[in-house]
Design a protein around this motif. Structure first.
Motif, mmCIF file in Angstrom:
data_model
loop_
_atom_site.group_PDB
_atom_site.id
_atom_site.type_symbol
_atom_site.label_atom_id
_atom_site.label_comp_id
_atom_site.label_asym_id
_atom_site.label_seq_id
_atom_site.Cartn_x
_atom_site.Cartn_y
_atom_site.Cartn_z
ATOM 1 N N ARG A 148 30.105 37.956 50.955
ATOM 2 C CA ARG A 148 30.615 38.906 51.255
ATOM 3 C C ARG A 148 31.746 39.331 49.829
ATOM 4 N N ASN A 149 32.685 38.628 49.371
ATOM 5 C CA ASN A 149 33.587 38.199 48.390
ATOM 6 C C ASN A 149 32.832 38.967 46.779
ATOM 7 N N SER A 150 31.533 38.391 46.487
ATOM 8 C CA SER A 150 30.874 38.948 45.687
ATOM 9 C C SER A 150 30.104 39.910 45.763
ATOM 10 N N PHE A 151 29.705 40.535 46.607
ATOM 11 C CA PHE A 151 29.378 41.458 47.353
ATOM 12 C C PHE A 151 30.762 43.051 46.468
ATOM 13 N N GLY A 152 31.725 42.741 47.167
ATOM 14 C CA GLY A 152 32.867 43.471 46.891
ATOM 15 C C GLY A 152 33.503 43.694 45.570
ATOM 16 N N ALA A 153 32.866 42.325 45.108
ATOM 17 C CA ALA A 153 33.790 41.788 42.771
ATOM 18 C C ALA A 153 32.172 42.656 42.660
ATOM 19 N N ASN A 154 31.121 43.156 42.869
ATOM 20 C CA ASN A 154 30.358 43.552 41.859
ATOM 21 C C ASN A 154 30.295 44.614 42.014
ATOM 22 N N LEU A 155 30.803 45.352 42.988
ATOM 23 C CA LEU A 155 30.936 46.363 43.482
ATOM 24 C C LEU A 155 31.667 47.321 42.594
ATOM 25 N N LEU A 156 32.484 46.632 42.893
ATOM 26 C CA LEU A 156 34.557 47.269 41.574
ATOM 27 C C LEU A 156 34.037 46.926 40.120
ATOM 28 N N ARG A 157 33.416 45.744 39.814
ATOM 29 C CA ARG A 157 33.774 44.805 38.746
ATOM 30 C C ARG A 157 32.145 46.026 38.088
ATOM 31 N N LYS A 158 30.577 45.438 38.300
ATOM 32 C CA LYS A 158 29.789 46.502 37.934
ATOM 33 C C LYS A 158 29.074 47.140 37.683
ATOM 34 N N LYS A 159 29.534 47.654 38.936
ATOM 35 C CA LYS A 159 28.733 49.954 39.618
ATOM 36 C C LYS A 159 30.237 50.304 39.844
ATOM 37 N N LYS A 160 31.312 49.489 39.009
ATOM 38 C CA LYS A 160 32.042 50.500 39.164
ATOM 39 C C LYS A 160 33.473 51.727 39.888
ATOM 40 N N MET A 161 32.601 51.403 41.513
ATOM 41 C CA MET A 161 32.765 51.618 42.234
ATOM 42 C C MET A 161 34.193 52.116 42.555
ATOM 43 N N SER A 162 35.088 52.705 42.990
ATOM 44 C CA SER A 162 36.349 53.257 43.789
ATOM 45 C C SER A 162 37.043 51.835 44.705
ATOM 46 N N PRO A 163 37.861 51.386 44.969
ATOM 47 C CA PRO A 163 38.816 50.217 45.362
ATOM 48 C C PRO A 163 38.342 51.258 46.771
ATOM 49 N N GLU A 164 38.837 52.797 47.175
ATOM 50 C CA GLU A 164 38.614 53.199 48.332
ATOM 51 C C GLU A 164 37.084 53.060 49.253
ATOM 52 N N VAL A 165 36.109 52.938 48.064
ATOM 53 C CA VAL A 165 34.346 53.257 49.031
ATOM 54 C C VAL A 165 34.193 51.355 49.748
ATOM 55 N N VAL A 166 34.777 50.598 47.872
ATOM 56 C CA VAL A 166 34.770 49.096 48.658
ATOM 57 C C VAL A 166 35.327 49.276 49.598
ATOM 58 N N SER A 167 36.346 49.367 49.832
ATOM 59 C CA SER A 167 37.169 48.920 51.424
ATOM 60 C C SER A 167 36.492 49.491 52.759
ATOM 61 N N LYS A 168 36.495 50.843 52.645
ATOM 62 C CA LYS A 168 35.396 51.585 53.801
ATOM 63 C C LYS A 168 33.871 50.564 53.874
ATOM 64 N N LEU A 169 33.592 50.087 52.941
ATOM 65 C CA LEU A 169 31.573 49.285 52.931
ATOM 66 C C LEU A 169 32.444 48.088 53.144
ATOM 67 N N MET A 170 33.574 47.915 52.882
ATOM 68 C CA MET A 170 33.684 46.364 53.206
ATOM 69 C C MET A 170 34.592 45.979 55.203
ATOM 70 N N ARG A 171 34.863 46.880 56.068
ATOM 71 C CA ARG A 171 35.095 47.499 56.404
ATOM 72 C C ARG A 171 36.339 46.817 56.801
ATOM 73 N N HIS A 172 37.442 47.017 55.359
ATOM 74 C CA HIS A 172 38.693 46.596 55.600
ATOM 75 C C HIS A 172 39.412 47.071 56.338
ATOM 76 N N SER A 173 40.401 46.694 56.847
ATOM 77 C CA SER A 173 41.470 47.796 57.827
ATOM 78 C C SER A 173 42.117 48.700 56.650
ATOM 79 N N SER A 174 42.296 48.779 55.326
ATOM 80 C CA SER A 174 43.487 49.026 54.576
ATOM 81 C C SER A 174 42.757 48.567 53.126
ATOM 82 N N LEU A 175 43.040 49.706 52.147
ATOM 83 C CA LEU A 175 43.176 49.908 50.862
ATOM 84 C C LEU A 175 43.986 48.801 50.696
ATOM 85 N N ALA A 176 44.608 48.018 50.820
ATOM 86 C CA ALA A 176 46.168 47.173 50.584
ATOM 87 C C ALA A 176 45.380 45.913 50.564
ATOM 88 N N MET A 177 44.204 45.376 51.673
ATOM 89 C CA MET A 177 43.447 44.225 52.044
ATOM 90 C C MET A 177 42.423 44.273 51.253
#
Length: 75
Positions: A26-55
């Motif tokens: 799960r950590n790797s999934f999020g990190a790859n989206l942020l670093r390699k796919k250059k997705m915005s933290p907001e999109v990654v947050s939603k995909l990971m079903r975090h309750s907030s962007l801060a998380m």
């Protein structure tokens, strides 16, 4: 799901990766989206079903730490 997690952990141990758990995927999934796919933290947050962007931000602030740990484990 518990069976999957336990079997994954067992497979990692058999392969010599004692510190890895299913949660690391799960950590790797999020990190790859942020670093390699250059997705915005907001999109990654939603995909990971975090309750907030801060998380999401907290989750990956130590990304370099995890990369180093994985490299160390592989060497």
């Amino acid at each position: 799901p518990d069976c999957i997690s336990k079997n994954f952990t067992k497979a990692c141990r058999l392969a010599g990766f004692d510190q890895f758990t299913f949660r690391n995927t799960r950590n790797s999934f999020g990190a790859n989206l942020l670093r390699k796919k250059k997705m915005s933290p907001e999109v990654v947050s939603k995909l990971m079903r975090h309750s907030s962007l801060a998380m999401t931000s907290e989750y990956f602030q130590d990304d370099d730490y995890w990369c180093k740990r994985i490299k160390d484990e592989l060497n």
